[in-house]
Design a protein around this motif. Structure first.
Motif, PDB file in Angstrom:
ATOM      1  N   PHE A  91      -2.224  11.607   7.555  1.00  0.00           N
ATOM      2  CA  PHE A  91      -2.392  10.705   6.749  1.00  0.00           C
ATOM      3  C   PHE A  91      -1.710  11.289   5.335  1.00  0.00           C
ATOM      4  O   PHE A  91      -0.881  10.952   4.540  1.00  0.00           O
ATOM      5  CB  PHE A  91      -3.662  10.439   6.458  1.00  0.00           C
ATOM      6  CG  PHE A  91      -4.163   9.834   5.109  1.00  0.00           C
ATOM      7  CD1 PHE A  91      -3.597   8.587   4.569  1.00  0.00           C
ATOM      8  CD2 PHE A  91      -4.938  10.262   4.102  1.00  0.00           C
ATOM      9  CE1 PHE A  91      -3.928   7.913   3.340  1.00  0.00           C
ATOM     10  CE2 PHE A  91      -5.154   9.855   2.939  1.00  0.00           C
ATOM     11  CZ  PHE A  91      -4.556   8.659   2.536  1.00  0.00           C
ATOM     12  N   LYS A  92      -1.968  12.586   4.922  1.00  0.00           N
ATOM     13  CA  LYS A  92      -1.711  13.116   3.793  1.00  0.00           C
ATOM     14  C   LYS A  92      -0.228  13.522   3.922  1.00  0.00           C
ATOM     15  O   LYS A  92       0.569  13.280   2.881  1.00  0.00           O
ATOM     16  CB  LYS A  92      -2.434  14.545   3.544  1.00  0.00           C
ATOM     17  CG  LYS A  92      -3.735  14.295   3.082  1.00  0.00           C
ATOM     18  CD  LYS A  92      -4.500  15.486   2.836  1.00  0.00           C
ATOM     19  CE  LYS A  92      -3.965  16.364   1.296  1.00  0.00           C
ATOM     20  NZ  LYS A  92      -4.786  17.381   1.230  1.00  0.00           N
ATOM     21  N   LEU A 118       2.225  -4.768  -3.497  1.00  0.00           N
ATOM     22  CA  LEU A 118       1.001  -3.947  -2.578  1.00  0.00           C
ATOM     23  C   LEU A 118       0.624  -2.688  -3.581  1.00  0.00           C
ATOM     24  O   LEU A 118       1.650  -1.877  -3.868  1.00  0.00           O
ATOM     25  CB  LEU A 118       1.113  -3.417  -1.309  1.00  0.00           C
ATOM     26  CG  LEU A 118       0.200  -2.589  -0.707  1.00  0.00           C
ATOM     27  CD1 LEU A 118      -1.120  -3.632  -0.169  1.00  0.00           C
ATOM     28  CD2 LEU A 118       0.838  -2.153   0.902  1.00  0.00           C
ATOM     29  N   SER A 119      -0.607  -2.823  -4.119  1.00  0.00           N
ATOM     30  CA  SER A 119      -0.939  -1.422  -4.956  1.00  0.00           C
ATOM     31  C   SER A 119      -1.042  -0.058  -4.196  1.00  0.00           C
ATOM     32  O   SER A 119      -1.138  -0.005  -3.025  1.00  0.00           O
ATOM     33  CB  SER A 119      -2.175  -1.588  -5.611  1.00  0.00           C
ATOM     34  OG  SER A 119      -3.258  -1.611  -4.829  1.00  0.00           O
ATOM     35  N   GLN A 120      -0.834   1.048  -5.007  1.00  0.00           N
ATOM     36  CA  GLN A 120      -0.655   2.312  -4.390  1.00  0.00           C
ATOM     37  C   GLN A 120      -2.266   2.373  -3.657  1.00  0.00           C
ATOM     38  O   GLN A 120      -2.406   2.942  -2.677  1.00  0.00           O
ATOM     39  CB  GLN A 120      -0.533   3.200  -5.427  1.00  0.00           C
ATOM     40  CG  GLN A 120       0.736   3.361  -5.964  1.00  0.00           C
ATOM     41  CD  GLN A 120       1.330   4.403  -7.197  1.00  0.00           C
ATOM     42  OE1 GLN A 120       0.210   5.096  -7.493  1.00  0.00           O
ATOM     43  NE2 GLN A 120       2.363   4.469  -7.435  1.00  0.00           N
ATOM     44  N   GLU A 121      -3.200   2.130  -4.714  1.00  0.00           N
ATOM     45  CA  GLU A 121      -4.649   2.138  -3.878  1.00  0.00           C
ATOM     46  C   GLU A 121      -4.781   1.432  -2.799  1.00  0.00           C
ATOM     47  O   GLU A 121      -5.453   2.055  -1.845  1.00  0.00           O
ATOM     48  CB  GLU A 121      -5.558   1.785  -5.202  1.00  0.00           C
ATOM     49  CG  GLU A 121      -5.671   2.552  -6.371  1.00  0.00           C
ATOM     50  CD  GLU A 121      -4.453   2.222  -7.260  1.00  0.00           C
ATOM     51  OE1 GLU A 121      -4.282   3.004  -8.281  1.00  0.00           O
ATOM     52  OE2 GLU A 121      -3.867   1.180  -7.221  1.00  0.00           O
ATOM     53  N   LYS A 125      -5.560   3.188   0.934  1.00  0.00           N
ATOM     54  CA  LYS A 125      -7.029   2.852   1.568  1.00  0.00           C
ATOM     55  C   LYS A 125      -6.524   2.511   2.898  1.00  0.00           C
ATOM     56  O   LYS A 125      -6.956   2.760   4.101  1.00  0.00           O
ATOM     57  CB  LYS A 125      -7.431   1.573   0.947  1.00  0.00           C
ATOM     58  CG  LYS A 125      -8.716   1.010   1.630  1.00  0.00           C
ATOM     59  CD  LYS A 125      -9.189  -0.157   1.056  1.00  0.00           C
ATOM     60  CE  LYS A 125     -10.797  -0.385   1.610  1.00  0.00           C
ATOM     61  NZ  LYS A 125     -11.234  -1.598   0.824  1.00  0.00           N
ATOM     62  N   LEU A 126      -5.256   1.473   3.343  1.00  0.00           N
ATOM     63  CA  LEU A 126      -4.708   1.248   4.408  1.00  0.00           C
ATOM     64  C   LEU A 126      -4.573   2.363   5.395  1.00  0.00           C
ATOM     65  O   LEU A 126      -5.210   2.548   6.551  1.00  0.00           O
ATOM     66  CB  LEU A 126      -3.703   0.356   4.472  1.00  0.00           C
ATOM     67  CG  LEU A 126      -3.203  -0.570   5.563  1.00  0.00           C
ATOM     68  CD1 LEU A 126      -2.560  -1.762   5.033  1.00  0.00           C
ATOM     69  CD2 LEU A 126      -2.304   0.555   6.465  1.00  0.00           C
ATOM     70  N   PRO A 157      -8.738  -6.477   8.927  1.00  0.00           N
ATOM     71  CA  PRO A 157      -8.722  -7.208   7.834  1.00  0.00           C
ATOM     72  C   PRO A 157      -7.846  -6.628   6.523  1.00  0.00           C
ATOM     73  O   PRO A 157      -7.262  -7.416   5.768  1.00  0.00           O
ATOM     74  CB  PRO A 157     -10.113  -7.137   7.151  1.00  0.00           C
ATOM     75  CG  PRO A 157     -11.068  -6.918   8.461  1.00  0.00           C
ATOM     76  CD  PRO A 157     -10.004  -6.097   9.513  1.00  0.00           C
ATOM     77  N   GLN A 158      -7.749  -5.337   6.436  1.00  0.00           N
ATOM     78  CA  GLN A 158      -6.841  -4.799   5.537  1.00  0.00           C
ATOM     79  C   GLN A 158      -5.292  -4.804   5.691  1.00  0.00           C
ATOM     80  O   GLN A 158      -4.639  -5.075   4.934  1.00  0.00           O
ATOM     81  CB  GLN A 158      -6.984  -3.308   5.798  1.00  0.00           C
ATOM     82  CG  GLN A 158      -8.469  -2.711   4.990  1.00  0.00           C
ATOM     83  CD  GLN A 158      -8.756  -1.237   4.874  1.00  0.00           C
ATOM     84  OE1 GLN A 158      -7.576  -0.489   4.969  1.00  0.00           O
ATOM     85  NE2 GLN A 158      -9.731  -0.864   4.961  1.00  0.00           N
TER      86      GLN A 158
END
Length: 890
Positions: A91-92, A118-121, A125-126, A157-158
């Motif tokens: 992920f990182k 789509l925000s960075q946050e 999270k996704l 849902p995300q």
């Protein structure tokens, strides 16, 4: 609506198929180029419709987007976040570009752009959620179910909220999840922890990771599983076990067809109409495919050339680009599904409703390819022995007879569908005595306007039978004014009343036991000058007797003979009888005989038969059946033998009704027989009837089931055998049979509601328009009996709250249950429904004071009064009724 699985799929998939079919068919790359650029090709194919999907499938290699002046790669992990797993490390590595981690400028070649907005946050999270899903998949060794639960509750849902699927998520966690679902589902189709095959199909298509070959394999596995399930009643201990097993099998059939529904939504023939079978274009297409047969499974390419074109046409018509040979297994699944649905045991109402998209697709393919062969599939099917054995039976002489394509109702409205739709609704209104529903159906048929437009008039003119049926229905509900209004509307648009119209008027009066109405209709009929027939005379005679005026009915029969005799005289006066004279036959005699025996007027019945003989009227099988019924019921077997001797002397053969009557005698000593003997008896009776050319109808099945159920649990074996015979014949249980089964379960000690609930849910009885109010009333009473008041009230709301007639005995049981439950609001609502029934009864029984008094004396109203539920406007008529007469509450 953002739920891509259940809400948006249908409409959006159709848009998707239409938008992409044309683009995918224009792709003409070589196999080498197609292999090298498969991801890019798929991206182009999907790019035209990604805005229509709630989730946008994002591929690698697209141009970067800048969000708030920054490249999305600069998203930072939260303080203190550690790489606790390989997935988090992955992920990182995704959210931090490699060059950025080393303090170097980011390169622009390997990054993936999230959509604008789509925000960075949200993206952070996704990706983190996807990484956790990957961990669950890798860490869970027992089942993929926990991973799917996490996907459904968290990641999905995300993705819906984000509106797209990053390529690394799609090709990583999502693909791994679906691969696990495919594998595990094939091992356990009964698992409640795993999604259905239909849902798996939806998700793989939505996420853009469907592989037709893998999907086809899953479908073949499902077909294999279905063919291993027993449909033999002897394999189950009880009726409940047998019905539940058949229902579970039907659930799998519906899941199979649900998956096909999803697949078919991506098949389009609109822009690539296939060449007709036998045409030059068709032959060239087949030759072109044969030349590239290295890409196809070899047994198929060598042995079944027409089948090559079937799967190739399916491949070309599929919206998602598919390599050659990729439709081989879906083609096998299509062939096997078609054969499965040809088997009557699978051709049921609840299954047929799901089959329309599949049949629509395969018939379009059959139109160009012909009905596919089977030999080319056998090598692949060796791995599926049960399915292979079943398909061999299907394609043999012993299998289902029909091997040619048939077209069921695909959902469109063919010519004449208006007739069937309105006719069915009228019948439902009659059975429920629902005047409001009947009026609504009339408006649907005639329209809102006082005078329909020209096109509508032409359409209405094609259905004179519907006008007649409305007249019958209104007269049966004692609404002569509305019946006459229908009559006038007929004449208004040029549909002239016929003798059938008059007969409908007469039968309606008979159904409502209205002897005076029958006499009035008859006088008006004679005044009209209409030519009479046997049917109208019979309706008059039978109606008068069944309405309680048997003397008038017998006089009408004598009048029929007198008028006929006068019309045969060669005199000046004989011409006046020409229109009304009809030669007397056995039909009106039978009608009168049946009515007299129902009234237990045996002496009058014997006199009638003697009179008929004196007139030279010979008996038929209906006459003998009418005579047999009371004799068998009373066990007067010596007289039964006399009847059969008379039948032989008159050269009259037994029919289905004769056998039905004799069941009472043949099955009278069931309690003394073993279950094996009972099953043998049922089998023999059915075999003898079929050998005699007598069709076993649903009334006869119902009669047998009724007699066996009277013996209790000891006679479950023959009931299972009868149900099996019904379902193996492709027939559906009637409302009467369902009612008997419900009665059987609720009559157990203690009452058992579980199998009744299973019947309703598994056989989808709420959507079965042929289920009458008698069944639902019995179920409501049964649920009240078992303390399941919520279930009882739910059925009441679904079935009866709209105005369908319900008896006060059922209302009493439900009201008492609601009071005991303490649900005053529901109780008050029930009283309002009863008030509406009162108003309808007032219309139907206007002027009959005794009926109105009995209405208010029912114990239901006393219970309403006892608990203070009488609302304003009901107190006065209730109290007034109590002071009239001396009758007690009913």
């Amino acid at each position: 609506m953002k739920d891509i699985g259940y809400v948006c799929l249908g409409c959006r998939i159709r848009l998707l198929a239409s938008a992409t079919a044309q683009a995918s068919r224009r792709v003409a790359l070589s196999r080498q180029t197609q292999t090298q650029n498969h991801d890019r090709t798929q991206s182009r194919a999907f790019s035209s419709f990604t805005r229509q999907l709630p989730i946008h499938v994002q591929e690698r290699g697209t141009s970067r987007a800048i969000h708030n002046g920054k490249s999305w790669r600069n998203v930072e992990l939260a303080d203190g976040e550690e790489e606790k797993s390989p997935s988090i490390a992955l992920f990182k590595s995704i959210v931090e570009a490699p060059s950025a981690r080393h303090g170097k400028p980011a390169t622009a070649t390997k990054e993936e752009d999230p959509p604008a907005g789509l925000s960075q946050e949200a993206y952070y999270k996704l990706m983190k959620t996807a990484a956790k899903l990957h961990d669950i998949i890798q860490g869970e060794k027992q089942s993929i179910a926990p991973a799917f639960t996490y996907f459904a509750e968290t990641l999905h849902p995300q993705l819906v909220e984000a509106g797209y699927v990053p390529a690394v998520v799609k090709d990583g966690a999502c693909r791994d999840l679906m691969r696990g679902l495919f594998n595990e589902k094939a091992q356990d189709f009964a698992s409640d922890a795993l999604p259905t095959v239909t849902r798996i199909s939806e998700l793989t298509l939505e996420l853009g990771i469907l592989t037709p070959a893998a999907w086809g394999t899953l479908m073949i596995e499902l077909l294999q599983h279905i063919t291993t399930l027993s449909t033999q009643p002897a394999d189950f201990a009880t009726i409940e076990d047998y019905i539940n097993a058949i229902d579970s099998r039907d659930d799998l059939l519906r899941d199979l067809l649900g998956a096909w529904r999803v697949f078919c939504a991506f098949v389009s023939f609109e822009t690539n109409s296939p060449p007709p079978l036998g045409s030059e274009e068709n032959e060239r297409a087949v030759k072109n495919q044969i030349s590239g047969q290295d890409d196809l499974p070899q047994p198929l390419a060598k042995k079944d050339k027409v089948r090559i074109h079937f799967q190739e046409l399916l491949r070309q018509s599929f919206a998602v680009p598919t390599p050659k040979g990729g439709m081989f297994r879906p083609s096998i699944a299509a062939f096997a599904t078609y054969q499965l649905l040809e088997d009557p045991v699978n051709n049921k109402r609840t299954v047929r409703e799901e089959a329309a998209p599949f049949f629509d697709m395969v018939h379009k393919l059959f139109k160009s390819t012909g009905f596919p062969g089977f030999k080319g599939m056998e090598p692949t099917l060796q791995a599926y022995p049960s399915l292979l054995k079943y398909l061999k039976w299907c394609t043999s002489k012993e299998g289902p007879k029909s091997q040619r394509p048939r077209r069921p109702n695909s959902g469109s409205r063919p010519s004449g569908d208006l007739f069937h739709s309105i006719h069915r609704k009228i019948g439902q209104a009659i059975r429920g005595r629902n005047l409001a529903a009947l009026k609504k159906t009339w408006t649907e048929f005639w329209g809102e306007a006082a005078v329909p437009d020209a096109d509508r008039i032409v359409e209405l003119s094609n259905y004179p039978q519907i006008f007649d049926y409305f007249i019958l229905a209104y007269m049966g509900m004692r609404q002569p004014g509305l019946a006459i209004d229908v009559w006038n509307r007929m004449e208004q648009i040029g549909v002239l009343p016929t003798i059938k119209t008059w007969n409908s008027m007469m039968l309606g009066c008979a159904n409502s036991k209205n002897a005076d109405g029958i006499k009035t209709v008859w006088r008006n009929l004679l005044a009209s000058g209409m030519k009479l027939d046997t049917t109208i005379w019979t309706a008059r005679i039978s109606g008068l007797i069944s309405s309680g005026d048997s003397e008038s009915g017998l006089r009408a029969l004598e009048e029929m003979v007198q008028i006929w005799n006068k019309s045969r005289l060669n005199t000046k006066d004989s011409n006046e009888y020409e229109a009304i004279a009809v030669q007397p036959t056995i039909e009106p005699v039978n009608a009168a005989l049946a009515g007299l025996l129902r009234l237990e007027r045996g002496v009058a019945a014997r006199s009638l038969l003697a009179w008929a003989a004196s007139q030279g009227i010979q008996p038929d099988i209906v006459t003998f059946n009418i005579l047999l019924r009371p004799l068998v019921r009373k066990r007067q077997m010596d007289k039964v033998d006399e009847i059969f001797k008379m039948m032989n002397a008159s050269n009259v053969s037994a029919d289905a009704a004769t056998f039905t009557i004799l069941f009472d005698g043949a099955l009278s000593d069931l309690g003394s027989q073993s279950p094996e003997k009972q099953v043998e008896l049922v089998t023999n009776i059915i075999s003898q009837m079929e050998a005699s050319g007598v069709e076993v109808n649903m009334q006869m099945y119902a009669k047998m089931i009724y007699l066996f159920l009277q013996e209790g649990e000891s006679s479950e074996a023959p009931v299972k055998a009868i149900l099996a015979h019904i379902w193996n014949s492709g027939l559906e249980l009637t409302s009467h049979i369902y009612t008997m089964l419900a009665e059987h379960y609720f009559s157990r000690s203690p009452p058992d509601s579980r199998p009744v609930t299973a019947l309703i849910e598994n056989r989808k009885l709420h959507t079965n328009r042929d289920i009458d109010r008698v069944f639902w009333e019995r179920v409501i009473k049964g649920y009240c009996q078992t303390g399941e008041t919520d279930r009882a009230h739910e059925i009441f709301d679904k079935v009866f709250a709209s105005g369908t007639t319900i008896t006060f005995s059922t209302l009493y049981e439900l009201l008492l249950a609601l009071i005991n439950l303490g649900d005053r609001a529901a109780a008050e609502k029930l009283v309002v429904t009863a008030r509406d029934i009162k108003e309808a009864a007032g219309e139907v029984g206007r002027g009959d004071a005794s009926k109105k008094t009995r209405f208010w004396k029912h114990r239901f109203w006393h219970l309403v009064d006892q608990y203070g539920l009488l609302e304003e406007g009901l107190v006065e008529p209730f109290l007034k009724a109590q002071t009239q007469g001396t009758g007690k509450a009913e």
